[in-house]
Design a protein around this motif. Structure first.
Motif, PDB file in Angstrom:
ATOM      1  N   LEU A 183       0.836  -1.191   0.000  1.00  0.00           N
ATOM      2  CA  LEU A 183       0.000   0.000   0.000  1.00  0.00           C
ATOM      3  C   LEU A 183       0.879   1.251   0.000  1.00  0.00           C
ATOM      4  CD1 LEU A 183      -2.756  -1.034   2.588  1.00  0.00           C
ATOM      5  CD2 LEU A 183      -2.832  -1.184   0.096  1.00  0.00           C
ATOM      6  N   ILE A 184       0.537   2.182  -0.874  1.00  0.00           N
ATOM      7  CA  ILE A 184       1.349   3.395  -1.002  1.00  0.00           C
ATOM      8  C   ILE A 184       0.621   4.628  -0.506  1.00  0.00           C
ATOM      9  CG2 ILE A 184       2.630   2.459  -2.965  1.00  0.00           C
ATOM     10  CD1 ILE A 184       0.831   4.112  -4.798  1.00  0.00           C
ATOM     11  N   GLY A 185      -0.596   4.510  -0.066  1.00  0.00           N
ATOM     12  CA  GLY A 185      -1.337   5.661   0.414  1.00  0.00           C
ATOM     13  C   GLY A 185      -2.782   5.308   0.664  1.00  0.00           C
ATOM     14  N   THR A 186      -3.630   6.336   0.761  1.00  0.00           N
ATOM     15  CA  THR A 186      -5.035   6.134   1.066  1.00  0.00           C
ATOM     16  C   THR A 186      -5.881   7.002   0.147  1.00  0.00           C
ATOM     17  OG1 THR A 186      -4.496   5.735   3.372  1.00  0.00           O
ATOM     18  CG2 THR A 186      -6.791   6.207   2.861  1.00  0.00           C
ATOM     19  N   PHE A 226      -4.654  15.332   6.734  1.00  0.00           N
ATOM     20  CA  PHE A 226      -3.874  14.354   5.983  1.00  0.00           C
ATOM     21  C   PHE A 226      -3.126  14.959   4.805  1.00  0.00           C
ATOM     22  CE2 PHE A 226      -7.366  11.802   7.805  1.00  0.00           C
ATOM     23  CZ  PHE A 226      -6.614  10.897   8.544  1.00  0.00           C
ATOM     24  N   LEU A 227      -2.971  16.285   4.773  1.00  0.00           N
ATOM     25  CA  LEU A 227      -2.305  16.908   3.632  1.00  0.00           C
ATOM     26  C   LEU A 227      -0.839  16.515   3.524  1.00  0.00           C
ATOM     27  CD1 LEU A 227      -3.795  20.531   3.615  1.00  0.00           C
ATOM     28  CD2 LEU A 227      -4.271  18.656   2.034  1.00  0.00           C
ATOM     29  N   SER A 228      -0.221  16.219   4.648  1.00  0.00           N
ATOM     30  CA  SER A 228       1.206  15.877   4.624  1.00  0.00           C
ATOM     31  C   SER A 228       1.456  14.429   4.229  1.00  0.00           C
ATOM     32  CB  SER A 228       1.831  16.153   5.998  1.00  0.00           C
ATOM     33  OG  SER A 228       1.203  15.368   6.994  1.00  0.00           O
ATOM     34  N   SER A 275      -5.307   5.645   9.582  1.00  0.00           N
ATOM     35  CA  SER A 275      -3.872   5.913   9.620  1.00  0.00           C
ATOM     36  C   SER A 275      -3.243   5.532   8.289  1.00  0.00           C
ATOM     37  CB  SER A 275      -3.224   5.137  10.761  1.00  0.00           C
ATOM     38  OG  SER A 275      -3.533   3.779  10.660  1.00  0.00           O
ATOM     39  N   ILE A 276      -2.159   6.163   7.978  1.00  0.00           N
ATOM     40  CA  ILE A 276      -1.537   5.997   6.659  1.00  0.00           C
ATOM     41  C   ILE A 276      -0.259   5.169   6.782  1.00  0.00           C
ATOM     42  CG2 ILE A 276      -0.664   7.249   4.646  1.00  0.00           C
ATOM     43  CD1 ILE A 276      -3.625   7.663   5.337  1.00  0.00           C
ATOM     44  N   GLU A 277      -0.050   4.268   5.846  1.00  0.00           N
ATOM     45  CA  GLU A 277       1.127   3.404   5.844  1.00  0.00           C
ATOM     46  C   GLU A 277       2.384   4.269   5.807  1.00  0.00           C
ATOM     47  OE1 GLU A 277       3.614   2.585   3.392  1.00  0.00           O
ATOM     48  OE2 GLU A 277       4.388   1.104   4.764  1.00  0.00           O
ATOM     49  N   GLY A 278       3.294   4.024   6.757  1.00  0.00           N
ATOM     50  CA  GLY A 278       4.525   4.766   6.829  1.00  0.00           C
ATOM     51  C   GLY A 278       4.473   5.930   7.780  1.00  0.00           C
ATOM     52  N   SER A 279       3.258   6.417   8.117  1.00  0.00           N
ATOM     53  CA  SER A 279       3.150   7.553   9.031  1.00  0.00           C
ATOM     54  C   SER A 279       2.800   7.128  10.434  1.00  0.00           C
ATOM     55  CB  SER A 279       2.090   8.540   8.529  1.00  0.00           C
ATOM     56  OG  SER A 279       0.818   7.915   8.516  1.00  0.00           O
ATOM     57  N   GLN A 280       2.108   5.966  10.603  1.00  0.00           N
ATOM     58  CA  GLN A 280       1.762   5.461  11.921  1.00  0.00           C
ATOM     59  C   GLN A 280       1.970   3.951  11.929  1.00  0.00           C
ATOM     60  OE1 GLN A 280      -1.921   6.744  13.627  1.00  0.00           O
ATOM     61  NE2 GLN A 280      -1.989   8.611  12.425  1.00  0.00           N
ATOM     62  N   THR A 281       2.048   3.397  13.124  1.00  0.00           N
ATOM     63  CA  THR A 281       2.225   1.941  13.262  1.00  0.00           C
ATOM     64  C   THR A 281       1.126   1.324  14.088  1.00  0.00           C
ATOM     65  OG1 THR A 281       3.605   2.272  15.215  1.00  0.00           O
ATOM     66  CG2 THR A 281       4.730   2.113  13.086  1.00  0.00           C
ATOM     67  N   SER A 282       0.033   2.066  14.317  1.00  0.00           N
ATOM     68  CA  SER A 282      -1.071   1.531  15.107  1.00  0.00           C
ATOM     69  C   SER A 282      -2.356   1.754  14.349  1.00  0.00           C
ATOM     70  CB  SER A 282      -1.118   2.212  16.482  1.00  0.00           C
ATOM     71  OG  SER A 282      -1.315   3.603  16.326  1.00  0.00           O
TER      72      SER A 282
END
Length: 838
Positions: A146-149, A180-182, A332-339
């Motif tokens: 997954l590369i994003g949402t 989620f802009l970042s 949550s977005i892959e790479g930005s959070q782990t929960s």
């Protein structure tokens, strides 16, 4: 992947039993040196399929399937061409058979895929037909990283939403987008009323001017509320590559509505359509309309499962800001959070376990949602139908094991979670018929767990489930040296030993053992008494009555078997409902029980007699003697046949009553003639407030045949309180034609009243008294001495006459006369003279 050490044998008692009991002696053992041989085993009519999922036969290929026969101990590897993406898939880690088609599905759920910050684990399954041919892989390819949402908003623009609240919806969208802009996130905004309208797709949300200004310019549509139509349109026209949606992105749909839809019957289909595209759905209900159960059900239908994590309900639009904060944590977005949702399906290992169902195939997703687990269902064409995720704790491993039981109400999915709370649990899930229209919340579940005192940390309860009814068997009973016995159990069963009964294949480390079914028999009991009734007309109450019970046992077959033997151990308890010293019957030495044993077979009926005694003239001669017969069953081996097992339908405990004789004459019908009389010994006027007694005399007379279990109910008005009763007189009149007899009459007197209106109060007891009156009655004829007097006089006269005659004949009177003359000679006249005195 290490050999699984949590191979606990869990056997659930379900209606879909393939065999009733298993003989622990192995009649055939299959062996192989392949790594993991025996991890899964499937029985077919003429052979077996055995997996070795740990067998590494090349650098990136792992797992083999073997075909074994019972005629020999050699097993042959089944060759097939693996797809390129099936790297180290551990083929055969799961393997299940469909008895109807004789097809077998084998899965390899350990295909790794390295992503930016984690490693995904995918799975793939293959269908093997009865000719050992492999079908195409399912799925045909593995998931990409997954590369994003991609987040799509669906706003309720119907007429029931006022202008200010619609503006608050748009503010909610702007604030959530800004969060989620970042990150690598795309957005789409649509609204709906009678028809849906897409304002911005994923590929043009940021392309035309300021995105905030674009949202502000959205005008409310007004009109009706057709939510299902809007969801279908979003799935089919927004989440598409042509509109900028990415195939390897997480897909999220957020629906905001203020009331019930006008096409709610299509909501299940719309939700299923979104589920098939792996779109995560959040439902936000605003307003009081969702306090109704029907409206709340709509939100549950729209949202993903479980609904408690995907449904938000607030009273007014001012609370949308609170929801936004919760959504930020969940999306949550892959790479930005782990929960949160970051590892929802990435570690799912789809196909870790698998099962056939009438609708298609179910594949477990044991690693979904941080290893909480669950399963997905596919049609026969491998289209995704539904996903079952239970809100258990993370690391529960739900889906580690799975079995299907067929019941009268349809298919029942039995699914194990062996890491739940570090001890394990099992769930039985039944989906209702309305789920065929994709209402994914319509299911029923039941938890299957050991008894509380059987809990043990680390036991992995539910690591293997099997829909059959057998006893727990230890490996040491089967064969010495077995390791991890029960790691797999064949879900189907066929007669491969030739005895007419199904066999069971059980896997262990490096071995597969075949166990035979035990023949099933049933034992019926029959008890007869001699005499058939207890005599009540007893002259001597001190001498007990003798009776004989004949106990008979008959064994018959349930399954196909010609010979069977068993040892029966029985215990007869007479008058079982009463304990000493209140028992009315005993066998010897006042003991109420007698035990015995014998061997029984299918040909002969076995009987035994027990002599026991009953107290004559007991206090209770109305209630029968309840005699209890219990027995235990121990099957015996005969020749080459295994021990028989007793059917669960057999009654091991039976009650056999013995009643008292009822004397009703030759016609056996008691026709009584009862008369009741009441007499008030005091004034009929009772003064309230004065402690005055009112005595009531009740007279009962029976002028007919015997009357049994007769009652007198005395009802009195409110204001009177019951005090006591006493027995005045009991009189018995001969009604049975006997000249003399002796009886013990026992009467019981109790107080009956309306307990809904009155209460009984006493310093001694809270229960109304029950009194027993015992009277010994002796029947004899009224004395008449006339005959005795006359007879005595006549007898005396006859005796006197006989005595006189005897004395005269013996000369008694002559001797007395001579003696008298000798004593008085002067007074005696001479011969020829007159004896007259001058």
């Amino acid at each position: 992947m290490d050999w699984i050490s949590s191979a606990a044998l869990f056997l659930s008692v379900l209606n879909a039993a393939l065999c009733f009991n298993i003989d622990p002696a192995a009649w055939k053992t299959l062996r192989s040196s392949a790594a993991g041989f025996g991890y899964q085993v499937v029985q077919r009519q003429s052979d077996l399929l055995v997996s070795a999922p740990l067998e590494q036969y090349s650098q990136n290929r792992k797992g083999k399937i073997y075909r074994c026969t019972t005629s020999g101990e050699n097993c042959q590897n089944i060759q097939f061409q693996e797809p390129d993406f099936a790297i180290n898939m551990s083929l055969g880690l799961t393997m299940k058979n469909d008895p109807g088609t004789q097809n077998t599905v084998a899965c390899g759920p350990t295909i790794p895929k390295d992503c930016k910050s984690y490693t995904m684990y995918n799975g793939v399954c293959f269908q093997i037909d009865q000719y050992n041919r492999f079908g195409p892989p399912n799925p045909s390819s593995i998931d990409e990283c997954l590369i994003g949402t991609d987040i799509a908003f669906l706003l309720d623009g119907s007429g029931s939403v006022n202008r200010q609240d619609f503006q608050k919806m748009k503010t909610f969208v702007k604030n959530l987008v800004g969060s989620f802009l970042s990150s690598d996130t795309k957005f789409s905004v649509s609204q709906f009323s009678y028809s849906p309208k897409v304002h911005y797709y994923f590929n043009n949300f940021f392309s035309s001017g300021s995105w905030e200004s674009n949202i502000d310019r959205i005008k409310q549509l007004r009109g009706g509320t057709y939510t299902a139509k809007a969801i279908e349109h979003a799935v089919q026209n927004v989440f598409t590559p042509q509109r900028g949606s990415r195939s390897n992105a997480k897909k999220v749909l957020i629906v905001i509505t203020d009331g019930e839809s006008q096409n709610s019957n299509r909501l299940p289909y719309a939700a299923q359509l979104a589920e098939s595209k792996k779109i995560v759905r959040f439902a936000i209900g605003v307003g009081d309309a969702f306090n109704k159960p029907e409206a709340k059900q709509e939100l549950d239908t729209i949202a993903s499962f479980p609904s408690d994590k995907h449904v938000f309900q607030v009273r007014d639009f001012n609370a949308l800001e609170i929801i936004r904060q919760n959504l930020e944590k969940k999306i949550s977005i892959e790479g930005s959070q782990t929960s949160g949702e970051s590892l929802r399906m990435e570690m799912a290992q789809e196909g870790f376990n698998v099962a056939y169902v009438p609708e298609g195939i179910q594949m477990s997703i044991v690693g979904a949602n941080q290893w909480t687990g669950g399963y997905t269902q596919f049609t026969t064409g491998y289209d995704r139908v539904k996903t079952y995720e239970m809100p258990l704790e993370p690391d529960s491993y739900l889906g580690y094991s799975m079995a299907i039981a067929k019941t009268q109400r349809g298919s029942l999915t039995v699914i194990g979670a062996p890491r739940f709370k570090h001890r394990g649990t099992v769930l039985a899930v039944r989906w209702s018929l309305q789920f065929s229209t994709a209402n994914r919340q319509s299911f029923m579940k039941q938890t299957i767990e050991p008894f509380p005192w059987q809990y043990q940390t680390g036991e992995y309860f539910g690591a293997e489930v099997c829909a059959m009814d057998i006893n727990r068997i230890t490996g040491s009973e089967v064969e010495s040296g077995l390791k991890f016995f029960g790691v797999s159990i064949s879900q189907s069963s066929f007669d491969q030993s030739g005895d007419g009964l199904p066999d069971l294949a059980v896997g262990s480390k490096g071995k597969v053992v075949l166990l035979r079914s035990r023949p099933i028999v049933i034992v019926k009991t029959d008890v007869s008494f001699s005499p058939k009734q207890i005599l009540t007309q007893n002259v001597d109450c001190s001498k007990p009555l003798e009776n004989t019970a004949e106990l008979c046992f008959t064994m018959s077959r349930v399954s196909t078997v010609n010979t069977a033997q068993a040892r029966i151990h029985y215990t007869l308890t007479v008058d079982a409902t009463r304990k000493p010293p209140n028992n009315r019957a005993y066998i010897s030495g006042k003991q109420q029980e007698q035990s015995g044993s014998f061997t029984i077979d299918l040909k002969n009926r076995q009987c035994s007699t027990v002599k026991f005694y009953i107290e004559a003239c007991p206090e209770d001669s109305l209630n029968v003697l309840s005699n209890e017969l219990k027995f235990t069953f121990d099957g015996l081996s005969s020749n080459t046949d295994p021990k028989p097992s007793l059917s669960p339908q057999a009654k091991r405990t039976t009650i056999h009553p013995l009643g008292f004789e009822i004397n009703c004459g030759n016609d056996n019908k008691c026709v009584d003639n009862l008369k009741v009389d009441f007499n008030f010994t005091r004034s009929l006027e009772v003064k309230v407030g004065i402690d005055e007694l009112l005595n009531v005399t009740v007279t009962v007379e029976n002028r007919g045949e015997n009357s049994y279990n007769s009652h007198i109910i005395l009802m009195y008005p409110a204001g009177l309180s019951y005090r006591k009763f006493t027995s005045q007189q009991v009189r018995y009149q001969d009604q049975i034609g006997l000249q003399s007899a002796k009886f013990l009459l026992t009467s019981t007197v109790s107080l009956e009243y309306d307990k809904n209106q009155y209460i009984y109060f006493s310093t001694g007891s809270d229960n109304p008294p029950v009194r027993k009156i015992e009277v010994v009655v002796e029947v004899y004829p009224e004395p008449n001495f006339t005959k005795e007097i006359i007879g005595g006089c006549l007898g005396g006269l006859a005796f006197l006459a006989l005595l006189t005659a005897g004395l005269y004949k013996a000369g008694f009177f002559k001797s007395k006369y001579k003696q008298m003359i000798n004593e008085n000679p002067a007074d005696v006249p001479g011969p020829g003279t007159d004896a007259t005195a001058e």
